[in-house]
Design a protein around this motif. Structure first.
Motif, PDB file in Angstrom:
ATOM      1  N   ALA A  49      -1.853  -3.619  -9.441  1.00 20.20           N
ATOM      2  CA  ALA A  49      -1.820  -2.179  -9.187  1.00 20.20           C
ATOM      3  C   ALA A  49      -1.887  -1.423 -10.501  1.00 20.20           C
ATOM      4  CB  ALA A  49      -0.554  -1.797  -8.427  1.00 20.20           C
ATOM      5  N   VAL A  50      -2.351  -0.186 -10.416  1.00 26.68           N
ATOM      6  CA  VAL A  50      -2.429   0.664 -11.599  1.00 26.68           C
ATOM      7  C   VAL A  50      -2.117   2.097 -11.184  1.00 26.68           C
ATOM      8  CG1 VAL A  50      -4.919   1.089 -11.373  1.00 26.68           C
ATOM      9  CG2 VAL A  50      -3.828   1.229 -13.635  1.00 26.68           C
ATOM     10  N   ILE A  51      -1.554   2.852 -12.116  1.00 24.86           N
ATOM     11  CA  ILE A  51      -1.197   4.246 -11.850  1.00 24.86           C
ATOM     12  C   ILE A  51      -1.600   5.082 -13.057  1.00 24.86           C
ATOM     13  CG2 ILE A  51       1.163   3.934 -12.749  1.00 24.86           C
ATOM     14  CD1 ILE A  51       2.115   5.839 -10.492  1.00 24.86           C
ATOM     15  N   ASP A  52      -2.091   6.288 -12.802  1.00 25.32           N
ATOM     16  CA  ASP A  52      -2.530   7.098 -13.926  1.00 25.32           C
ATOM     17  C   ASP A  52      -1.337   7.745 -14.635  1.00 25.32           C
ATOM     18  OD1 ASP A  52      -3.707  10.189 -12.271  1.00 25.32           O
ATOM     19  OD2 ASP A  52      -1.764   9.194 -12.281  1.00 25.32           O
ATOM     20  N   TYR A  60      -4.876  -0.296  -5.889  1.00 25.77           N
ATOM     21  CA  TYR A  60      -4.241  -1.573  -5.588  1.00 25.77           C
ATOM     22  C   TYR A  60      -5.278  -2.652  -5.336  1.00 25.77           C
ATOM     23  CZ  TYR A  60      -0.122   1.326  -4.744  1.00 25.77           C
ATOM     24  OH  TYR A  60       0.916   2.208  -4.881  1.00 25.77           O
ATOM     25  N   ALA A  61      -4.884  -3.881  -5.620  1.00 21.78           N
ATOM     26  CA  ALA A  61      -5.679  -5.023  -5.196  1.00 21.78           C
ATOM     27  C   ALA A  61      -5.617  -5.107  -3.680  1.00 21.78           C
ATOM     28  CB  ALA A  61      -5.133  -6.303  -5.817  1.00 21.78           C
ATOM     29  N   ASP A  62      -6.694  -5.571  -3.080  1.00 24.42           N
ATOM     30  CA  ASP A  62      -6.725  -5.666  -1.614  1.00 24.42           C
ATOM     31  C   ASP A  62      -5.601  -6.545  -1.075  1.00 24.42           C
ATOM     32  OD1 ASP A  62     -10.369  -5.654  -1.299  1.00 24.42           O
ATOM     33  OD2 ASP A  62      -8.927  -4.019  -1.460  1.00 24.42           O
ATOM     34  N   SER A  63      -5.225  -7.556  -1.842  1.00 22.99           N
ATOM     35  CA  SER A  63      -4.218  -8.510  -1.384  1.00 22.99           C
ATOM     36  C   SER A  63      -2.831  -7.903  -1.252  1.00 22.99           C
ATOM     37  CB  SER A  63      -4.172  -9.710  -2.332  1.00 22.99           C
ATOM     38  OG  SER A  63      -3.870  -9.284  -3.640  1.00 22.99           O
TER      39      SER A  63
END
Length: 125
Positions: A49-52, A60-63
């Motif tokens: 996951a990443v957030i600005d 998010y990754a699909d998983s």
């Protein structure tokens, strides 16, 4: 130099929840995107996951989509990963990372400039 220290890892049963934290120091935390990555035994490190910088946009990754939530508190220089309905395949060392950019691109792994040492999450079935 940026220091990133993860915490909150441990053993959790499948279906349970866990919250990881990453405390950052060394530069203006609120100016940069932050991310979580993980590496399972015998596998490559993968994006989670990443957030600005502002906290207003996440990816998010699909998983993990629908189960994990990334958030940040810029007053505490901390980024979080709330993990819910965990599965055995979520078992991995989880790494916090700090970007060189205030936003994230389609290649968040390349964006990251600093990495923590990781925290182990083990999900039992």
């Amino acid at each position: 130099q940026v220091q990133l220290v993860e915490s909150g890892g441990g053993l959790v049963q499948a279906g349970g929840s866990l919250r990881l934290s990453c405390a950052a120091s060394g530069r203006t935390f609120s100016a940069y995107a932050m991310g979580w990555f993980r590496q399972a035994p015998g596998k490559e490190r993968d994006f989670v996951a990443v957030i600005d910088a502002s906290g207003g946009d996440q990816s998010y990754a699909d998983s993990v989509k629908g189960r994990f939530t990334i958030s940040r508190d810029n007053t505490k220089n901390t980024v979080y990963l709330q993990m819910a309905n965990v599965k055995p395949e979520d078992t991995a060392v989880y790494y916090c990372a700090a970007s060189r950019l205030p936003y994230f691109t389609n290649f968040p792994g390349i964006d990251m400039a600093f990495w923590g040492k990781g925290t182990l999450v083990t999900v039992s079935s």
